[in-house]
Design a protein around this motif. Structure first.
Motif, PDB file in Angstrom:
ATOM      1  N   SER A  88      64.771  58.289-108.502  1.00 35.34           N
ATOM      2  CA  SER A  88      63.365  58.199-108.084  1.00 35.34           C
ATOM      3  C   SER A  88      63.132  56.917-107.302  1.00 35.34           C
ATOM      4  O   SER A  88      63.771  55.891-107.535  1.00 35.34           O
ATOM      5  CB  SER A  88      62.443  58.236-109.303  1.00 35.34           C
ATOM      6  OG  SER A  88      62.622  57.076-110.103  1.00 35.34           O
TER       7      SER A  88
ATOM      8  N   ASP B 122      58.173  65.161-109.980  1.00 39.41           N
ATOM      9  CA  ASP B 122      57.899  65.985-108.795  1.00 39.41           C
ATOM     10  C   ASP B 122      58.637  67.322-108.811  1.00 39.41           C
ATOM     11  O   ASP B 122      58.136  68.319-108.288  1.00 39.41           O
ATOM     12  CB  ASP B 122      58.293  65.212-107.523  1.00 39.41           C
ATOM     13  CG  ASP B 122      57.307  64.104-107.193  1.00 39.41           C
ATOM     14  OD1 ASP B 122      56.244  64.055-107.834  1.00 39.41           O
ATOM     15  OD2 ASP B 122      57.619  63.283-106.307  1.00 39.41           O
TER      16      ASP B 122
ATOM     17  N   ARG C   6      60.317  61.022-105.066  1.00 40.64           N
ATOM     18  CA  ARG C   6      59.431  59.862-105.128  1.00 40.64           C
ATOM     19  C   ARG C   6      59.078  59.542-106.573  1.00 40.64           C
ATOM     20  O   ARG C   6      59.075  58.386-106.981  1.00 40.64           O
ATOM     21  CB  ARG C   6      58.160  60.128-104.320  1.00 40.64           C
ATOM     22  CG  ARG C   6      58.408  60.238-102.820  1.00 40.64           C
ATOM     23  CD  ARG C   6      58.812  58.902-102.234  1.00 40.64           C
ATOM     24  NE  ARG C   6      59.177  59.004-100.839  1.00 40.64           N
ATOM     25  CZ  ARG C   6      58.316  58.958 -99.829  1.00 40.64           C
ATOM     26  NH1 ARG C   6      57.020  58.841-100.080  1.00 40.64           N
ATOM     27  NH2 ARG C   6      58.738  59.047 -98.586  1.00 40.64           N
ATOM     28  N   ARG C   7      58.767  60.617-107.354  1.00 42.54           N
ATOM     29  CA  ARG C   7      58.429  60.474-108.770  1.00 42.54           C
ATOM     30  C   ARG C   7      59.243  61.467-109.569  1.00 42.54           C
ATOM     31  O   ARG C   7      59.491  62.589-109.111  1.00 42.54           O
ATOM     32  CB  ARG C   7      56.931  60.701-108.996  1.00 42.54           C
ATOM     33  CG  ARG C   7      56.043  59.624-108.384  1.00 42.54           C
ATOM     34  CD  ARG C   7      54.575  59.980-108.547  1.00 42.54           C
ATOM     35  NE  ARG C   7      54.263  61.224-107.845  1.00 42.54           N
ATOM     36  CZ  ARG C   7      53.944  61.289-106.556  1.00 42.54           C
ATOM     37  NH1 ARG C   7      53.881  60.188-105.832  1.00 42.54           N
ATOM     38  NH2 ARG C   7      53.687  62.457-105.989  1.00 42.54           N
TER      39      ARG C   7
END
Length: 318
Positions: free
Chosen positions: A12, A40, A36-37
């Motif tokens: 991440s 997700d 990104r997270r």
């Protein structure tokens, strides 16, 4: 060397293409996915055997195959509180990646407090040529609470400013270059009483929570300053507020706070003998790069079956 087959790696954060390639190369053929997270992509989270990031409780519960979690942070109290304290996965951290800028930040705060730098800032804002007699760090004593990466780097910097350096650490038998005397936690009050600057560089753990309260602040010299750059909660905010307003100590430089972000209503903002920075001491590009280096090295070790570095002792909290 025959590299064993490994499961998916989920990473991440935000990375440059060249950095992603370095991570893929270190994985030696194991599938690597970037998000990104962590939340997700639920299907990637469920399949991952390695996670780079800090999963919350729900994400950790969903990551049923994970065997190793690497935290991008140096301090892992948040990761442990999210459930990794009892999870069987190995936890590693990026400890040491921010040691240099944190030590620089501590030196900056000491210099600013010692020379009353805010007074110059106020004079500049008012276009006043206001000269005054100020202090110097030469000959003063710096007491460092926590002689890990940051504490030892700070010791070297303080010695370069011709300060005497005292230190407190749990494991006193380890080499501590730049430190004139190393004391066990039982000698904390002795170090506090002798120091002109007390700098908190210890990690946030159950053992350090509330370590410095009213008795400790009263043990310090009235002319001494407290600097906190590692974690909030090690110093009691309530006791520190009394110490600063009632004159137990001369002032404080605070980068780490008991409550973050520091509320607008906090009295620390307005105290004339306090310098507040927003837990920003290690927010440098080099800190990020050093954290990436730790993970890339550990990923190579993982796929080659070698011991990982920066493995967290979950019972100790770091």
């Amino acid at each position: 060397m025959v590299v064993p087959e490994h499961g998916p790696v989920l990473v991440s954060g935000r990375f440059e293409p060249a950095e992603e390639e370095r991570i893929r190369a270190a994985a030696a053929g194991a599938p690597v996915d970037f998000v990104r997270r962590l939340g997700d992509r639920a299907e990637l989270l469920a399949a991952a055997t390695v996670i780079a990031g800090s999963p919350n409780r729900a994400e950790l519960a969903a990551a049923s195959a994970v065997r190793w979690v690497h935290s991008w942070a140096a301090g892992v109290n948040g990761d442990l509180a999210a459930g990794l304290d009892e999870h069987p996965a190995v936890l590693t951290s990026s400890t040491g990646n921010g040691a240099i800028p944190l030590a620089e930040h501590a030196m900056m705060l000491m210099l600013m407090l010692n020379r009353d730098a805010p007074r110059w800032a106020r004079a500049q804002a008012g276009h006043r040529w206001e000269r005054f007699q100020h202090g110097e760090l030469n000959g003063l004593t710096c007491g460092i609470i926590g002689l890990g990466h940051c504490g030892l780097d700070l010791a070297a910097k303080a010695r370069a400013f011709h300060m005497q350096v005292l230190g407190v650490r749990r494991r006193t038998g380890l080499p501590c270059p730049g430190v004139d005397a190393v004391h066990p936690p039982e000698d904390l009050h002795l170090v506090l009483a002798e120091s002109d600057f007390v700098v908190v560089t210890a990690p946030g753990t159950p053992a350090t929570a509330g370590l410095i309260g009213e008795p400790e602040l009263k043990a310090m010299k009235e002319s001494a300053h407290l600097v906190v750059v590692s974690r909030g909660g090690i110093v009691s905010d309530r006791a520190l507020l009394r110490a600063l307003t009632e004159g137990w100590i001369a002032g404080a430089g605070l980068d780490a706070h008991g409550e973050e972000p520091l509320p607008e209503s906090s009295p620390f903002w307005e105290l004339p003998n306090v310098i507040v920075t927003p837990h920003n001491g290690a927010t440098t590009e080099a800190t990020r790069r050093r954290g990436l280096e730790v993970f890339v090295d550990n990923l190579r070790r993982h796929v080659q079956g070698r011991p990982l570095v920066n493995v967290v002792d979950k019972s100790a909290g770091y």
